[in-house]
Design an enzyme around this catalytic site. Structure first.
Site, PDB file in Angstrom:
ATOM      1  N   ASP A 197       0.869  -1.223  -0.025  1.00  0.00           N
ATOM      2  CA  ASP A 197       0.087  -0.098  -0.111  1.00  0.00           C
ATOM      3  C   ASP A 197       0.910   1.348  -0.074  1.00  0.00           C
ATOM      4  O   ASP A 197       2.047   0.930   0.109  1.00  0.00           O
ATOM      5  CB  ASP A 197      -1.062  -0.063   1.178  1.00  0.00           C
ATOM      6  CG  ASP A 197      -2.143   0.949   0.977  1.00  0.00           C
ATOM      7  OD1 ASP A 197      -2.192   1.704   0.035  1.00  0.00           O
ATOM      8  OD2 ASP A 197      -3.255   0.869   1.609  1.00  0.00           O
TER       9      ASP A 197
HETATM   10  C1  BGC Z   1      -5.282   3.397   0.537  1.00  0.00           C
HETATM   11  C2  BGC Z   1      -5.300   2.148  -0.628  1.00  0.00           C
HETATM   12  C3  BGC Z   1      -5.684   2.830  -1.767  1.00  0.00           C
HETATM   13  C4  BGC Z   1      -4.160   3.431  -2.158  1.00  0.00           C
HETATM   14  C5  BGC Z   1      -4.114   3.933  -3.559  1.00  0.00           C
HETATM   15  C6  BGC Z   1      -3.966   3.968  -0.243  1.00  0.00           C
HETATM   16  O1  BGC Z   1      -3.790   5.180   0.913  1.00  0.00           O
HETATM   17  O2  BGC Z   1      -4.803   2.761   1.637  1.00  0.00           O
HETATM   18  O3  BGC Z   1      -6.503   1.650  -0.342  1.00  0.00           O
HETATM   19  O4  BGC Z   1      -5.757   1.835  -2.913  1.00  0.00           O
HETATM   20  O5  BGC Z   1      -4.136   4.651  -1.254  1.00  0.00           O
HETATM   21  O6  BGC Z   1      -5.079   5.182  -3.858  1.00  0.00           O
END
Ligand code: BGC
Length: 763
Positions: free
Chosen positions: A285
């Site tokens: 992530d």
């Molecule tokens: C979130 C994810 C998301 C990613 C990309 C992160 O901050 O936890 O769920 O897919 O950002 O936007």
């Protein structure tokens, strides 16, 4: 045998000719492993490291810098770019400037719709309708792939039992079975028959694992969990989504029993790869590699890189550590090239599976084919969005049949959410346009045009709490404060309400209150809105609350005041029309809660499938030394699976095809549902089981089946569920997956709290 030899000969010949030229990609006719291995052999160290880099265009990575990276083969994939021309420009750069021309893939958070926004995932779960969920994902995949995208960061299948966590809005609720079924359907609908299809999007199941169990509901917080709970309750939805063929998995930001998921070799290698045989891509992530230092498991950026790669992270989202440190770490031997190759292989595998080596432009088409107007109305799927949104609405209260409303007289539409296009589409609304959303006010006006008078007042701000407003507006202005005083807004609302026959008040949360990093310690409706509800109640007019929110709220007070309450979540582009369909009875509500609604925050965590205690509380014979709160009831205000209809349904006694189930057999569980009211409608039959006595305590109830059933007024239908021993299994003390012989209760109802029960014996 003969054909096997000719295939190997063909592979060998194609390989040889491909290897001969070090800048030519192998033939896409090669099988995946052969293709990827051949390609790996041609790649330089820097190109390999480049494949692990996942970035988005922005201030940190302006277009020019990305062009240079692409030229040098230093980027593997892009996220957050969402139009065909922008995507094509980068793929063109790959094809024209880079040595090996390894296509980029393009990803985005298409969680509940791309251009047409469907209800938030929690709302989709409330439909308890797999066809509705499939429709939303298929259309999202269609629109996303039409925009040139290849991958979605979805579905989010984290089990959520704590409504303080803002991300419960993105998930499928508290129940393992429901979330597993829905996650599975989402993956197969996004990916279609083949993730390389013209209108397929590869999925990336998230957030692996257990992100929904963050302590205290505070985002990014620690998770500590017993193996039984982990394997029984929290892991199955990820497994179901991966078994459905998801090509990607996004790794959670939290730690699990002390080890961050991003550093968790047991999670990413032993469980994911070895036990579950996952061969796709594991993506960190956002910024998670860097965060290993904050977690206190890495002492330096280099160590963070080593730990993450060792653990099994393939691609690193949004941070630069991999590309900055890996070159020297490989040269020095701190990281082996074969370990790097494993990660690169996973990236190339998914690119192969997306069909990108065969056609890097497969989701783009030729230049002339781009839509003239990306945001054109004609690109939306409004009818499907309205249909799905109607199914997600849950009727929580309907005193004296206040609803459905008549399309006559004067209707006062009040509340800070009544005319908010921004809020109704919810958070993570992808490329959905705010100005294409239908608000509740617009939906009601559409529904009663020419028949009834609609009057409107905003009544209050979402919140008047300065710090909260500052927080909600910290990245973008997402709540607009009305410059009038709260009293002036309230007075106007009361005056408006007094002119009407009925009040429809849209209250709840702004979309930003139910989002990532939006944890709340108090889950009531904000104070200013509560004052508004009190004032509206005081007019004596029938009061209908239309709730918009992304989490279960504590609604004891509102439940006392309102005549009717309709839970609408954030219902998407067509939300206002869908809600009006239900308010005026053009659609009979059928949604059921996918999470328990607590009475107060102090009851959290509250979930229906809890274990029994040694001292159960009996409200009929209260005893001090039993498990309960002395200042609050034990149970929720609205239980899991709950939702009313405009008609009434009855459930017969449960009939079993046999009082015993052989260990390798099954039994049929049947009930007759009858629509005893005077309207046609859908309801959801829910099947629960309870293992009466086992070697470890088993939950008082567990969902094992559900079916939406349509019944005309007066009609009866028999519903039969097949139950087999697999559905009775659990992890015992030794972590063996077993069904133990003995008595089981099987319960069928239209919510989890009111069920009919029968008992059988597993032999
Ligand atoms: C979130 C994810 C998301 C990613 C990309 C992160 O901050 O936890 O769920 O897919 O950002 O936007």
């Amino acid at each position: 045998m003969k054909w096997l030899c000719s295939i190997s000969l063909f592979v060998a010949l194609t390989l040889n000719s491909a290897l001969a030229d070090n800048t030519q990609l192998p033939s896409p006719d090669l099988p995946r492993d052969a293709y990827v291995n051949a390609l790996l052999q041609k790649m330089t160290l820097s190109e390999k490291i480049g494949q692990l880099r996942l970035i988005s265009v922005g201030p940190d990575n302006p277009k020019e810098a990305i062009r240079e990276m692409i030229k040098k083969g230093q980027v593997g994939a892009i996220f957050n770019t969402v139009t065909r021309p922008d995507i094509r420009a980068m793929q063109d750069q790959v094809m024209q400037l880079s040595r090996l021309k390894i296509p980029l893939f393009f990803a985005y958070d298409i969680v509940h719709g791309q251009r047409t926004v469907f209800p938030i995932s929690l709302g989709l779960a409330a439909s308890w309708n797999l066809d509705a969920v499939a429709t939303s994902a298929r259309i999202a995949a269609f629109e996303g792939s039409e925009d040139g995208l290849n991958m979605t960061w979805a579905p989010m299948v984290d089990i959520t039992r704590d409504p303080r966590w803002g991300r419960v809005s993105e998930g499928l609720g508290e129940d393992t079975f429901l979330a597993s079924e829905m996650g599975r359907v989402m993956v197969s609908s996004f990916q279609g028959d083949n993730p390389a299809g013209r209108h397929s999007l590869m999925t990336s199941v998230k957030h692996f694992a257990l992100y929904g169990a963050a302590e205290g509901g505070r985002d990014y917080n620690t998770v500590d969990m017993s193996p039984q709970r982990m394997f029984q309750d929290y892991l199955p939805p990820y497994k179901a989504a991966l078994d459905a063929g998801s090509g990607g998995v996004m790794v959670a930001l939290n730690s699990i029993n002390g080890t961050p998921a991003t550093a968790n070799t047991w999670l990413l290698k032993d469980l994911l790869r070895k036990q579950w045989h996952f061969s796709g891509i594991a993506i960190s992530d956002h910024g998670a590699v860097k965060e290993l230092i904050n977690h206190g498991v890495a002492g330096s950026p280099k160590e963070a890189v080593k730990i993450a790669l060792d653990a099994g992270i393939d691609m690193s989202m949004g941070d630069i550590y991999f590309s900055r440190y890996l070159p020297e770490m490989i040269k020095s031997g701190e990281v082996s090239e074969s370990e790097l190759d494993d990660a690169v292989r996973h990236v190339l595998n998914v690119k192969y599976d997306m069909g990108l080596f065969r056609d890097p432009y497969s989701h783009l088409g030729p230049v002339g084919s781009d839509p003239k107007d990306t945001n054109a109305e004609s690109r939306l799927h409004r009818a499907e969005a309205r249909e799905v949104a109607r199914q997600s609405l849950v009727l929580l209260k309907n005193r004296l049949q206040t609803l459905p409303l008549k399309k006559q007289g004067t209707i006062a539409v009040i509340g800070p959410l009544a005319d908010s296009q921004r809020d109704i589409i919810g958070s993570w609304s992808a490329a959905g346009r705010i100005d294409q959303a239908v608000t509740l006010l617009a939906g009601i006006r559409n529904a009663v045009a020419g028949k009834a008078t609609v009057v409107y007042a905003r009544g209050s701000n979402i919140t008047d709490h300065k710090d909260m407003v500052a927080f909600l507006n910290s990245y973008e202005v997402s709540v607009k404060q009305d410059p009038r005083t709260p009293q002036a807004m309230l007075d106007e609302a009361v005056k408006t309400a007094e002119r009407a026959d009925v009040i429809v008040a849209a209250v709840g949360e702004s979309q930003g209150m139910a989002h990532e990093a939006s944890s709340r310690s108090n889950i009531t409706i904000p104070d200013g809105q509560r004052r508004l509800i009190d004032a509206l109640k005081a007019t004596g007019k029938p009061l209908v609350l239309v709730l918009m929110n992304g989490r279960p709220l504590a609604l004891v007070h509102e439940n006392q005041q309102a005549d009717a309450i309709l839970e609408t979540w954030f219902s998407g582009t067509e939300g206002g029309n869908a809600i009006a369909d239900v308010l005026f009875g053009d659609y009979n509500p059928s949604g059921k809660l996918p999470m328990s609604f607590p009475r107060s925050v102090g009851q959290i965590p509250i979930y229906y499938n809890h274990l029994p205690t040694g001292r159960p509380y009996n409200p009929q014979a209260p005893d001090k030394y039993t498990s309960h709160y002395f200042d609050e009831a034990n149970g929720p205000l609205y239980p899991f699976g709950y939702g009313l209809s405009y008609t009434r349904f009855s459930v017969s006694d449960v009939k079993l095809s046999s009082p015993t189930m052989p260990r390798d057999g099954s039994i049929n569980v049947s009930v007759t549902l009858t629509n005893t009211g005077d309207r046609d409608g859908d309801t959801v039959a829910q099947l629960y089981i309870h293992d009466v006595k086992a070697s470890i305590s088993r939950p008082v109830q567990m969902l094992r089946g559900f079916r939406q059933v349509f019944l005309k007024a007066g009609e009866s239908k028999q519903v039969t569920f097949k139950l087999d021993a697999e559905a009775l299994k659990f992890y015992n003390q030794q972590m063996q997956w077993v069904a133990e012989p003995g008595a089981f209760d099987v319960m069928v109802g239209l919510d989890s709290a009111r069920v009919k029960t029968a008992r059988f014996q597993l032999l």
